[in-house]
Design a protein around this motif. Structure first.
Motif, PDB file in Angstrom:
ATOM      1  N   GLU A  83      -4.274 -14.774  54.546  1.00 28.63           N
ATOM      2  CA  GLU A  83      -5.368 -14.390  53.659  1.00 28.63           C
ATOM      3  C   GLU A  83      -4.853 -13.933  52.302  1.00 28.63           C
ATOM      4  OE1 GLU A  83      -8.712 -12.846  56.869  1.00 28.63           O
ATOM      5  OE2 GLU A  83      -7.026 -11.539  56.337  1.00 28.63           O
ATOM      6  N   LYS A  84      -3.759 -13.173  52.281  1.00 30.98           N
ATOM      7  CA  LYS A  84      -3.206 -12.700  51.019  1.00 30.98           C
ATOM      8  C   LYS A  84      -2.643 -13.862  50.193  1.00 30.98           C
ATOM      9  CE  LYS A  84      -2.113  -7.913  52.206  1.00 30.98           C
ATOM     10  NZ  LYS A  84      -1.050  -6.882  52.352  1.00 30.98           N
ATOM     11  N   LEU A  85      -1.918 -14.754  50.859  1.00 32.55           N
ATOM     12  CA  LEU A  85      -1.338 -15.889  50.144  1.00 32.55           C
ATOM     13  C   LEU A  85      -2.421 -16.803  49.577  1.00 32.55           C
ATOM     14  CD1 LEU A  85       1.603 -16.831  52.563  1.00 32.55           C
ATOM     15  CD2 LEU A  85       1.825 -15.932  50.235  1.00 32.55           C
ATOM     16  N   SER A  86      -3.396 -17.154  50.408  1.00 37.02           N
ATOM     17  CA  SER A  86      -4.459 -18.048  49.947  1.00 37.02           C
ATOM     18  C   SER A  86      -5.304 -17.380  48.868  1.00 37.02           C
ATOM     19  CB  SER A  86      -5.338 -18.499  51.122  1.00 37.02           C
ATOM     20  OG  SER A  86      -5.907 -17.404  51.791  1.00 37.02           O
ATOM     21  N   ASN A  87      -5.533 -16.076  48.990  1.00 40.54           N
ATOM     22  CA  ASN A  87      -6.300 -15.348  47.984  1.00 40.54           C
ATOM     23  C   ASN A  87      -5.593 -15.388  46.634  1.00 40.54           C
ATOM     24  OD1 ASN A  87      -6.847 -12.451  46.564  1.00 40.54           O
ATOM     25  ND2 ASN A  87      -8.664 -13.149  47.656  1.00 40.54           N
ATOM     26  N   PHE A  88      -4.268 -15.233  46.653  1.00 34.29           N
ATOM     27  CA  PHE A  88      -3.508 -15.302  45.407  1.00 34.29           C
ATOM     28  C   PHE A  88      -3.561 -16.704  44.814  1.00 34.29           C
ATOM     29  CE2 PHE A  88       0.647 -16.429  43.431  1.00 34.29           C
ATOM     30  CZ  PHE A  88       0.414 -15.805  42.213  1.00 34.29           C
ATOM     31  N   GLN A 121       7.808 -17.378  37.690  1.00 32.46           N
ATOM     32  CA  GLN A 121       8.288 -17.638  39.047  1.00 32.46           C
ATOM     33  C   GLN A 121       8.888 -16.381  39.661  1.00 32.46           C
ATOM     34  OE1 GLN A 121      10.968 -20.958  39.575  1.00 32.46           O
ATOM     35  NE2 GLN A 121      11.344 -20.460  41.721  1.00 32.46           N
ATOM     36  N   ILE A 122       9.598 -15.600  38.867  1.00 36.67           N
ATOM     37  CA  ILE A 122      10.177 -14.348  39.359  1.00 36.67           C
ATOM     38  C   ILE A 122       9.056 -13.395  39.811  1.00 36.67           C
ATOM     39  CG2 ILE A 122      11.483 -12.287  38.699  1.00 36.67           C
ATOM     40  CD1 ILE A 122      13.092 -14.079  36.784  1.00 36.67           C
ATOM     41  N   GLN A 123       7.971 -13.357  39.043  1.00 35.70           N
ATOM     42  CA  GLN A 123       6.835 -12.518  39.414  1.00 35.70           C
ATOM     43  C   GLN A 123       6.226 -12.969  40.741  1.00 35.70           C
ATOM     44  OE1 GLN A 123       4.599 -13.176  35.763  1.00 35.70           O
ATOM     45  NE2 GLN A 123       4.784 -11.009  35.238  1.00 35.70           N
ATOM     46  N   VAL A 124       6.118 -14.278  40.922  1.00 39.37           N
ATOM     47  CA  VAL A 124       5.551 -14.826  42.158  1.00 39.37           C
ATOM     48  C   VAL A 124       6.460 -14.490  43.342  1.00 39.37           C
ATOM     49  CG1 VAL A 124       4.921 -16.934  43.400  1.00 39.37           C
ATOM     50  CG2 VAL A 124       4.299 -16.675  40.988  1.00 39.37           C
ATOM     51  N   SER A 155       8.351 -19.401  46.514  1.00 41.48           N
ATOM     52  CA  SER A 155       7.789 -19.414  45.166  1.00 41.48           C
ATOM     53  C   SER A 155       7.797 -20.825  44.591  1.00 41.48           C
ATOM     54  CB  SER A 155       8.554 -18.463  44.240  1.00 41.48           C
ATOM     55  OG  SER A 155       9.863 -18.939  43.971  1.00 41.48           O
ATOM     56  N   ARG A 156       8.832 -21.599  44.923  1.00 43.99           N
ATOM     57  CA  ARG A 156       8.882 -22.990  44.471  1.00 43.99           C
ATOM     58  C   ARG A 156       7.783 -23.808  45.135  1.00 43.99           C
ATOM     59  NH1 ARG A 156      11.407 -24.350  39.951  1.00 43.99           N
ATOM     60  NH2 ARG A 156      11.449 -26.489  40.703  1.00 43.99           N
ATOM     61  N   GLU A 157       7.501 -23.508  46.406  1.00 44.54           N
ATOM     62  CA  GLU A 157       6.410 -24.203  47.098  1.00 44.54           C
ATOM     63  C   GLU A 157       5.084 -23.907  46.411  1.00 44.54           C
ATOM     64  OE1 GLU A 157       6.544 -26.419  49.703  1.00 44.54           O
ATOM     65  OE2 GLU A 157       8.681 -26.339  49.204  1.00 44.54           O
ATOM     66  N   TYR A 158       4.930 -22.681  45.940  1.00 42.92           N
ATOM     67  CA  TYR A 158       3.714 -22.328  45.210  1.00 42.92           C
ATOM     68  C   TYR A 158       3.618 -23.158  43.921  1.00 42.92           C
ATOM     69  CZ  TYR A 158       0.827 -19.738  41.902  1.00 42.92           C
ATOM     70  OH  TYR A 158      -0.096 -19.395  40.950  1.00 42.92           O
ATOM     71  N   LEU A 159       4.733 -23.301  43.207  1.00 39.72           N
ATOM     72  CA  LEU A 159       4.722 -24.090  41.979  1.00 39.72           C
ATOM     73  C   LEU A 159       4.354 -25.538  42.266  1.00 39.72           C
ATOM     74  CD1 LEU A 159       7.874 -22.814  40.020  1.00 39.72           C
ATOM     75  CD2 LEU A 159       5.545 -21.892  40.075  1.00 39.72           C
ATOM     76  N   TYR A 160       4.870 -26.082  43.367  1.00 43.30           N
ATOM     77  CA  TYR A 160       4.542 -27.460  43.733  1.00 43.30           C
ATOM     78  C   TYR A 160       3.061 -27.585  44.091  1.00 43.30           C
ATOM     79  CZ  TYR A 160       9.610 -28.062  43.988  1.00 43.30           C
ATOM     80  OH  TYR A 160      10.954 -28.105  43.687  1.00 43.30           O
ATOM     81  N   THR A 184      -0.777 -22.088  54.334  1.00 40.07           N
ATOM     82  CA  THR A 184      -0.679 -20.637  54.533  1.00 40.07           C
ATOM     83  C   THR A 184      -0.882 -20.268  56.004  1.00 40.07           C
ATOM     84  OG1 THR A 184      -3.021 -20.380  53.921  1.00 40.07           O
ATOM     85  CG2 THR A 184      -1.382 -20.075  52.194  1.00 40.07           C
ATOM     86  N   ALA A 185      -1.770 -20.993  56.684  1.00 41.17           N
ATOM     87  CA  ALA A 185      -1.991 -20.729  58.109  1.00 41.17           C
ATOM     88  C   ALA A 185      -0.740 -21.078  58.918  1.00 41.17           C
ATOM     89  CB  ALA A 185      -3.184 -21.536  58.617  1.00 41.17           C
TER      90      ALA A 185
END
Length: 233
Positions: A83-88, A121-124, A155-160, A184-185
């Motif tokens: 939930e936290k990851l998807s919310n972000f 990216q560092i912040q993420v 964090s790289r996965e988030y960027l992708y 995320t699940a």
């Protein structure tokens, strides 16, 4: 100096820079930014060292804005990792949607291919680390194994994922939403699983009680069952 006035002025500078860069990059100068933002050119230097830093500030403002936002979410501390990851992800996409043309033009250059690694990216990375470290439901083994390298990978996965969203032409970015939910699940299921913990505990018991065998009974039984079925076909 009045902090509220400074903040408002800084936001005008950022908005002006993003609009100019998106509409006509060749006109992207400090002079044009100052004119559109209704500030003196010299004032820009009190906030930013150069015009590229203004563009980057759009991205570096996302995580702080998100941290402010979640303070208003009742029960946020009870959210699980998924939930936290998807919310972000959804919140950051909403912010980027407001400047989608700009994001499409700059995300790859300013963030994905940035050398050295972008501040965004560092912040993420730090945000994901905070999610993980504060989640007591994550198994002890995974908490131990998750280190700075793991957070860099995540964090790289988030960027992708953001890149996928940029190229997502589905209605309402439904493919990005579906991918986010599934990813995320899946990550939560892995990190919450205590299988490794239990396996280590079993191994310690076997070793301490000297019950290790050349052919562990469970393994041998499974292999016999497999070959019996194979021969019967």
């Amino acid at each position: 100096m009045n902090s509220e006035i400074d903040l408002e002025k800084k936001q005008r500078i950022i908005k002006a820079a993003l609009d100019i860069y998106t509409e006509n990059p060749s006109s992207f100068t400090l002079k044009s930014i100052a004119k559109k933002a209704r500030v003196k050119e010299a004032e820009i230097y009190s906030f930013f060292p150069n015009k590229t830093a203004i563009l980057k500030s759009f991205y570096t403002g996302i995580v702080p804005a998100y941290n402010e936002m979640i303070r208003e979410i009742e029960g946020y501390e009870k959210y699980d990792l998924s939930e936290k990851l998807s919310n972000f992800v959804y919140s950051s996409l909403d912010m980027m949607q407001e400047q989608r043309d700009f994001v499409e033009k700059t995300f790859d250059e300013l963030i994905v291919r940035a050398q050295p690694k972008s501040r965004f990216q560092i912040q993420v990375e730090s945000l994901i680390e905070e999610f993980v470290k504060n989640d007591l439901r994550i198994s002890a083994t995974h908490q131990y194994l998750l280190n700075s390298i793991a957070f860099k990978v995540l964090s790289r996965e988030y960027l992708y994922l953001i890149q996928y969203w940029i190229n997502d032409e589905s209605l309402g970015s439904e493919k990005t939403i579906a991918l986010t939910d599934k990813y995320t699940a899946f990550l939560s299921e892995i990190l919450y699983s205590a299988v490794i913990d239990k396996g280590i505990d079993l191994g310690r018991f076997l070793i301490s009680n000297r019950v290790l065998m050349p052919k562990p009974p469970l393994w041998e039984s499974c292999m016999e069952l497999f070959f019996d079925k194979g021969m019967s076909k």
